[in-house]
Design an enzyme around this catalytic site. Structure first.
Site, PDB file in Angstrom:
ATOM      1  N   TYR A 149       0.832  -1.210   0.000  1.00 51.87           N
ATOM      2  CA  TYR A 149       0.000   0.000   0.000  1.00 51.87           C
ATOM      3  C   TYR A 149       0.864   1.257   0.000  1.00 51.87           C
ATOM      4  O   TYR A 149       1.741   1.417   0.843  1.00 51.87           O
ATOM      5  CB  TYR A 149      -0.902   0.042   1.235  1.00 51.87           C
ATOM      6  CG  TYR A 149      -1.591  -1.256   1.540  1.00 51.87           C
ATOM      7  CD1 TYR A 149      -2.234  -1.979   0.540  1.00 51.87           C
ATOM      8  CD2 TYR A 149      -1.592  -1.778   2.829  1.00 51.87           C
ATOM      9  CE1 TYR A 149      -2.858  -3.178   0.815  1.00 51.87           C
ATOM     10  CE2 TYR A 149      -2.219  -2.977   3.113  1.00 51.87           C
ATOM     11  CZ  TYR A 149      -2.843  -3.679   2.109  1.00 51.87           C
ATOM     12  OH  TYR A 149      -3.453  -4.869   2.376  1.00 51.87           O
ATOM     13  N   ASP A 188       0.419   4.533   1.125  1.00 47.80           N
ATOM     14  CA  ASP A 188      -0.550   5.281   1.927  1.00 47.80           C
ATOM     15  C   ASP A 188      -0.614   6.752   1.535  1.00 47.80           C
ATOM     16  O   ASP A 188      -1.655   7.395   1.698  1.00 47.80           O
ATOM     17  CB  ASP A 188      -0.206   5.151   3.413  1.00 47.80           C
ATOM     18  CG  ASP A 188      -0.570   3.785   3.966  1.00 47.80           C
ATOM     19  OD1 ASP A 188      -1.346   3.066   3.312  1.00 47.80           O
ATOM     20  OD2 ASP A 188      -0.085   3.424   5.051  1.00 47.80           O
ATOM     21  N   TYR A 218      -7.043  11.756   5.784  1.00 53.24           N
ATOM     22  CA  TYR A 218      -7.519  11.032   6.959  1.00 53.24           C
ATOM     23  C   TYR A 218      -6.882  11.541   8.252  1.00 53.24           C
ATOM     24  O   TYR A 218      -6.815  10.815   9.244  1.00 53.24           O
ATOM     25  CB  TYR A 218      -7.271   9.536   6.768  1.00 53.24           C
ATOM     26  CG  TYR A 218      -8.022   8.978   5.584  1.00 53.24           C
ATOM     27  CD1 TYR A 218      -9.400   8.780   5.644  1.00 53.24           C
ATOM     28  CD2 TYR A 218      -7.374   8.702   4.381  1.00 53.24           C
ATOM     29  CE1 TYR A 218     -10.103   8.304   4.553  1.00 53.24           C
ATOM     30  CE2 TYR A 218      -8.075   8.224   3.284  1.00 53.24           C
ATOM     31  CZ  TYR A 218      -9.435   8.023   3.377  1.00 53.24           C
ATOM     32  OH  TYR A 218     -10.142   7.554   2.293  1.00 53.24           O
ATOM     33  N   ASN A 265      -6.061   0.035   9.219  1.00 52.50           N
ATOM     34  CA  ASN A 265      -5.741  -0.516  10.540  1.00 52.50           C
ATOM     35  C   ASN A 265      -4.635   0.243  11.242  1.00 52.50           C
ATOM     36  O   ASN A 265      -4.522   0.190  12.476  1.00 52.50           O
ATOM     37  CB  ASN A 265      -5.327  -1.986  10.408  1.00 52.50           C
ATOM     38  CG  ASN A 265      -4.179  -2.182   9.435  1.00 52.50           C
ATOM     39  OD1 ASN A 265      -4.292  -1.834   8.260  1.00 52.50           O
ATOM     40  ND2 ASN A 265      -3.075  -2.727   9.905  1.00 52.50           N
ATOM     41  N   TYR A 266      -3.804   0.968  10.499  1.00 55.34           N
ATOM     42  CA  TYR A 266      -2.659   1.655  11.103  1.00 55.34           C
ATOM     43  C   TYR A 266      -2.937   3.135  11.330  1.00 55.34           C
ATOM     44  O   TYR A 266      -3.669   3.770  10.573  1.00 55.34           O
ATOM     45  CB  TYR A 266      -1.412   1.516  10.223  1.00 55.34           C
ATOM     46  CG  TYR A 266      -0.507   0.377  10.642  1.00 55.34           C
ATOM     47  CD1 TYR A 266       0.205   0.426  11.839  1.00 55.34           C
ATOM     48  CD2 TYR A 266      -0.360  -0.754   9.850  1.00 55.34           C
ATOM     49  CE1 TYR A 266       1.036  -0.616  12.228  1.00 55.34           C
ATOM     50  CE2 TYR A 266       0.465  -1.805  10.230  1.00 55.34           C
ATOM     51  CZ  TYR A 266       1.161  -1.723  11.421  1.00 55.34           C
ATOM     52  OH  TYR A 266       1.975  -2.758  11.810  1.00 55.34           O
ATOM     53  N   ASP A 267      -2.305   3.665  12.377  1.00 55.91           N
ATOM     54  CA  ASP A 267      -2.311   5.095  12.673  1.00 55.91           C
ATOM     55  C   ASP A 267      -0.862   5.574  12.665  1.00 55.91           C
ATOM     56  O   ASP A 267       0.024   4.898  13.203  1.00 55.91           O
ATOM     57  CB  ASP A 267      -2.933   5.369  14.037  1.00 55.91           C
ATOM     58  CG  ASP A 267      -4.385   4.925  14.114  1.00 55.91           C
ATOM     59  OD1 ASP A 267      -5.265   5.802  14.112  1.00 55.91           O
ATOM     60  OD2 ASP A 267      -4.635   3.704  14.192  1.00 55.91           O
ATOM     61  N   HIS A 316       9.032  -4.561  10.268  1.00 53.82           N
ATOM     62  CA  HIS A 316       8.180  -4.968  11.389  1.00 53.82           C
ATOM     63  C   HIS A 316       7.937  -6.473  11.373  1.00 53.82           C
ATOM     64  O   HIS A 316       7.258  -6.995  10.486  1.00 53.82           O
ATOM     65  CB  HIS A 316       6.850  -4.212  11.304  1.00 53.82           C
ATOM     66  CG  HIS A 316       6.031  -4.303  12.552  1.00 53.82           C
ATOM     67  ND1 HIS A 316       4.756  -3.775  12.649  1.00 53.82           N
ATOM     68  CD2 HIS A 316       6.291  -4.843  13.770  1.00 53.82           C
ATOM     69  CE1 HIS A 316       4.277  -4.006  13.851  1.00 53.82           C
ATOM     70  NE2 HIS A 316       5.197  -4.658  14.550  1.00 53.82           N
TER      71      HIS A 316
END
Length: 638
Positions: free
Chosen positions: A296, A298, A307, A381-383, A592
């Site tokens: 992705y 982002d 967002y 799902n991620y911030d 990660h």
């Protein structure tokens, strides 16, 4: 908390609601906006190099998508003159698609809810269709010839047992769907077999998981009785402790810093003309046919600024906070304010300088503080938190904070080389978060160069009899082809951006040194689709000659672009970059391997970079920082 009022003096001011409405009106009058049209991007164009505000032409760049399938357009609008300057139709098979629209998320879920193949796969798993949520995800570019020129999203399923349930705890593995969101067609459903859906919930506020909340934390109160040390004028111009800059906001990049300069005596000295995080990609490392396409962008595909969160005092920002509330466009051209979207404050940052001298008897202590400019965004799902820091000594730092919920899968019974186990039967594929900082440098002006510096161990022998000597090697990067570089922690590699025409009192070029975090670059195979599409992520540093239209490391249209746009095409010109107007592109990121401690909500992980003065000043720039009053009422040593 200090309110900010947006005024209209600076060409670097934030876009106003009125301006966005004007753009909407101009587009409608020109017949470019109607019931089938959606705005996928709308942003202010930076003023041309050297343009004065007195001759300003305020321009906006707009990407327009047609939901009926007609070709999208790239449009430039002058609000100053009330006209459309240009409107170019795009062949998306060649250029790539426009960014993903929020309404397309719903299209994917709605189409799958009636697709027989999808429903059959859910029935085979004994799942209640009403409880199945679908994550609509950017498609990438793979071997499917039929997808060329079509606007595709891919969908992975999760079970949400009740409205407040964290669906990420219940992935439906072995199943993926491909959807054309323009023709409203499910083009493929791939079902590789039934995996048990993990049953244990991941509701991180549920007392069953939290247990009794801690009662040990005493209040931390941060106050500035006289207010903050910075000022905000013109809505977004900041002055703080000799620093001067304009804080901008773009729906694609988020916070953008313009005209970063430092007041040195009676001179306001430029350092960076424009700084932003111009791209972020999250490539996943699971080769399963269900998820091997997961990559992705982002920033380029989803638009991180779109967002951005509205931040809350005491939760997201603590202390004496000044907020900016940027205004962006929705898909129909209506202005939408992101209330308190940008947080600005200063914070104590420990010791700045300290020495207790045995000979002179002087005990010296000065405390450090930093200016913080930040925003947070939520992409699925991620911030992510994007934090820019300015320090008293002239240091500039960027820090990305990754948190939220890791993307989940089933965990295979026999284990996996590419997936971590988080909970019984629940896995999380290995992945990376890779960012690209675009730094339009202006060290004392636009005549800049980059040198690569490495530590050199000197061989023991004549002149180094005890073998203790080491030195450094500096290499000037003269052309773009030479300036595609890798970090090297073994040699302490750094890069110095300097101005060969501006010297300090020692007759050395003034400069700033870029310090990398030395994390892995893109780990996917060089022959992979993502390596072509995210070429920026394969190297730590790129240096290009400045050009107005070279804005993003992956090119203008990232979604479903096959690769080669952006930095590879920029450096193909192999322009001279020695003593020129240059842009430094720095790649940095996290690799990660999700831990059990990252579930069910992930504590913040961080990565970033620093720019530190390297001969920019004649001596320490913090000698005039006063001593703080001590708690006893006297002043700290000094």
């Amino acid at each position: 908390m200090t309110p900010s009022t947006i005024q209209t003096a600076s060409p670097f001011r934030l876009a106003s609601a009125g301006e966005i409405s004007e753009v909407q009106g101009i587009l409608r009058t020109a017949g470019l906006l109607g019931p089938e049209k959606r705005i996928a991007y709308l942003g202010v164009l930076d003023p041309a190099r050297g343009a004065g505000s007195e001759a300003e032409d305020r321009r906006f760049r707009v990407f327009i998508h047609d939901v009926s399938g007609a070709r999208p357009q790239e449009v430039t609008v002058s609000v100053t003159n009330g006209t459309v300057i240009s409107a170019v139709e795009l062949d998306t098979a060649a250029t790539g698609e426009l960014p993903v629209l929020e309404e397309e998320f719903e299209v994917v879920e709605q189409l799958l809810a009636t697709d027989e193949r999808w429903l059959k796969a859910l029935a085979a798993r004994n799942l209640d269709v009403s409880k199945v949520r679908v994550a609509p995800l950017s498609a990438g570019v793979f071997e499917y010839a039929e997808e060329r020129g079509r606007r595709i999203l891919r969908g992975l399923a999760f079970v949400q047992d009740f409205p407040e349930d964290s669906a990420w705890a219940h992935p439906v593995d072995g199943l993926v769907a491909y959807v054309d969101v323009v023709s409203k067609e499910v083009t493929r459903v791939i079902d590789t077999g039934v995996f048990p859906v993990p049953a244990e919930h991941g509701n991180y506020t549920d007392p069953e998981l939290t247990g009794p909340l801690r009662t040990t934390q005493k209040p931390i109160s941060i106050t500035q009785p006289e207010g903050p040390s910075f000022t905000v004028t013109g809505g977004n111009h900041i002055e703080w402790e000799k620093w001067s800059l304009d804080v901008g906001f773009d729906v694609r990049e988020g916070v953008v810093l313009h005209n970063i300069a430092f007041r040195d005596g009676d001179r306001l000295r430029p350092i960076i003309n424009r700084a932003s995080i111009a791209e972020m990609v999250v490539p996943y490392g699971d080769p399963s046919p269900i998820r091997s396409w997961q990559n992705y962008f982002d920033t380029g595909e989803y638009l991180v600024g779109q967002y951005a969160n509205s931040l809350e005092l005491g939760c997201d920002c603590l202390g004496d906070i000044t907020y900016l509330s940027p205004v962006i466009s929705d898909a129909f051209g209506n202005p939408r304010e992101i209330r308190n979207g940008i947080c600005m404050h200063e914070e104590d940052w420990g010791i700045l300088a300290k020495h207790s001298d045995l000979w002179s008897g002087i005990n010296y202590t000065r405390r450090n503080r930093r200016m913080v400019i930040s925003f947070f965004t939520t992409i699925g799902n991620y911030d992510y938190g994007f934090y820019w820091y300015l320090y008293l000594d002239g240091t500039i730092e960027f820090e990305a904070k990754a948190t939220g919920v890791v993307f989940t899968s089933a965990f295979p019974e026999g284990g996996s080389d590419n997936i971590s186990q988080l909970a019984p039967g629940l896995g999380a594929p290995f992945h990376q978060h890779i960012f690209s900082a675009r730094l339009d440098m202006a060290i004392d002006g636009f005549t800049n160069r980059v040198e690569e510096e490495d530590v050199v161990r000197q061989t023991m022998g004549p002149g180094n009899e005890r073998g203790n000597a080491f030195s450094r090697k500096r290499t000037v990067l003269t052309r773009e082809s030479e300036a595609v570089r890798e970090a090297d922690a073994r040699t302490g590699r750094t890069w110095i951006i300097s101005n060969p025409e501006s010297k300090n009192r020692l007759n050395e070029p003034v400069g700033y040194k870029l310090h990398a975090h030395n994390q892995p670059t893109l780990l996917a195979d060089p022959g992979s689709s993502i390596a072509r599409r995210a070429a920026f992520a394969t190297k730590d540093l790129w240096v290009t000659r400045y050009a107005d239209d070279e804005r993003y490391p992956t090119g203008d249209f990232v979604n479903q672009h096959s690769g080669g746009a952006g930095l590879p095409s920029y450096i193909a010109q192999d322009r001279d970059i020695d003593g020129q107007d240059i842009v430094v592109w720095h790649t940095f990121g996290l690799t990660h391997f999700p831990r059990v401690e990252d579930w069910p909500i992930m504590p913040v992980d961080t990565v970033g970079f620093k720019l530190r003065p390297e001969g920019f000043f004649d001596r320490s720039p913090v000698l005039d920082v006063p001593a703080n009053p001590s708690q006893s009422g006297s002043h700290c040593h000094g």
